[in-house]
Enzyme design. Structure first.
Site, PDB file in Angstrom:
ATOM      1  N   SER A 208     -14.574  -3.744 -47.483  1.00  0.00           N
ATOM      2  CA  SER A 208     -14.830  -4.634 -48.621  1.00  0.00           C
ATOM      3  C   SER A 208     -16.297  -5.018 -48.772  1.00  0.00           C
ATOM      4  O   SER A 208     -16.615  -6.070 -49.332  1.00  0.00           O
ATOM      5  CB  SER A 208     -13.968  -5.905 -48.503  1.00  0.00           C
ATOM      6  OG  SER A 208     -12.595  -5.566 -48.420  1.00  0.00           O
ATOM      7  N   ARG A 209     -17.185  -4.190 -48.269  1.00  0.00           N
ATOM      8  CA  ARG A 209     -18.634  -4.403 -48.341  1.00  0.00           C
ATOM      9  C   ARG A 209     -19.090  -5.640 -47.569  1.00  0.00           C
ATOM     10  O   ARG A 209     -20.196  -6.130 -47.783  1.00  0.00           O
ATOM     11  CB  ARG A 209     -19.118  -4.506 -49.803  1.00  0.00           C
ATOM     12  CG  ARG A 209     -18.757  -3.311 -50.672  1.00  0.00           C
ATOM     13  CD  ARG A 209     -19.414  -2.039 -50.139  1.00  0.00           C
ATOM     14  NE  ARG A 209     -19.175  -0.911 -51.014  1.00  0.00           N
ATOM     15  CZ  ARG A 209     -18.154  -0.074 -50.892  1.00  0.00           C
ATOM     16  NH1 ARG A 209     -17.256  -0.254 -49.928  1.00  0.00           N
ATOM     17  NH2 ARG A 209     -18.012   0.936 -51.708  1.00  0.00           N
ATOM     18  N   LEU A 210     -18.266  -6.141 -46.679  1.00  0.00           N
ATOM     19  CA  LEU A 210     -18.645  -7.298 -45.862  1.00  0.00           C
ATOM     20  C   LEU A 210     -19.267  -6.787 -44.567  1.00  0.00           C
ATOM     21  O   LEU A 210     -18.770  -7.010 -43.460  1.00  0.00           O
ATOM     22  CB  LEU A 210     -17.425  -8.188 -45.598  1.00  0.00           C
ATOM     23  CG  LEU A 210     -16.806  -8.781 -46.860  1.00  0.00           C
ATOM     24  CD1 LEU A 210     -15.551  -9.586 -46.515  1.00  0.00           C
ATOM     25  CD2 LEU A 210     -17.827  -9.658 -47.590  1.00  0.00           C
TER      26      LEU A 210
END
Length: 231
Positions: A208-210
């Site tokens: 999730s692009r975290l």
């Protein structure tokens, strides 16, 4: 350790535009990254990650983007891919022609940025720092370790200059004749640059692009502050 197969980007193309569609998220197979998990020395941490990349089968893990800036009324950055040849207790070393565009820009503005991207393991390292030339002894030692063809090529190419189609081949032929049966010595116009970091960021891909981001920042006293950055 084997790298996982990276996902492929999906594109939507027309005559005048390519649009990159969302692709699968990913996680580095080499574990999490936190300020508490890294070495107090960013160069030691980089050497550990480089070894991980080699063992995981990353293709050309020594390849790095080098960005420089020329002086002038409208200074603009310039980037290209070069190969890391040494990383030691001081910095990151690469070799090139001292008359090339990159060297001219480093002479004008003695600072550079590097980026390593190891796609197979979803890791990246970003470096910002001052630059200095390596010693003549270091440059000679490395030049003598190069294949003979690369040694001759260093003499044959006036790097970054405009040439006609066969100019380099003609010059190479003359250089080969000149050094026939002789050891090829290092040209005076060829040598190395060392990027001495003041900032080093380690990046590890997460869903999730975290992503995990850990940055080292050198103080005026030479100590390193280590912080987590927001993804």
């Amino acid at each position: 350790m084997h790298a996982e197969e990276p996902s492929k980007a999906v594109i939507s193309a027309s005559n005048d535009k390519i649009h990159i569609l969302p692709h699968a998220t990913y996680t580095s197979p080499l574990g999490s990254l936190t300020p508490a998990s890294v070495s107090p020395d960013p160069l030691a941490q980089f050497r550990a990650w480089l070894k991980d990349a080699v063992e995981a089968g990353v293709a050309e893990p020594e390849a790095m983007s080098l960005s420089t800036v020329a002086l002038g009324p409208s200074p603009l950055p310039s980037s290209r891919i070069v190969l890391l040849k040494t990383v030691d207790a001081t910095g990151f070393v690469f070799y090139t022609n001292y008359t090339s565009r990159k060297s001219q820009e480093l002479e004008q503005t003695p600072a550079a940025a590097l980026v390593f991207y190891w796609r197979e393991v979803h890791r990246s390292v970003r470096v910002v720092g001052k630059v200095e030339k390596v010693t003549e002894e270091e440059a000679i030692e490395y030049f003598q370790s190069r294949p003979r063809g690369s040694q001759l090529g260093a003499w044959a190419s006036y790097q970054s200059t405009v040439v006609d189609e066969s100019a380099v081949a003609r010059r190479l032929s003359k250089i080969e004749q000149h050094f026939d049966g002789k050891q090829v010595h290092k040209p005076a116009f060829w040598g190395g640059w060392r990027v001495v970091p003041r900032e080093v960021e380690f990046w590890s891909g997460k869903p999730s692009r975290l992503h995990d981001r850990v940055r080292y920042l050198r103080s005026a006293e030479g100590t390193w502050a280590i912080d987590r950055l927001a993804p």
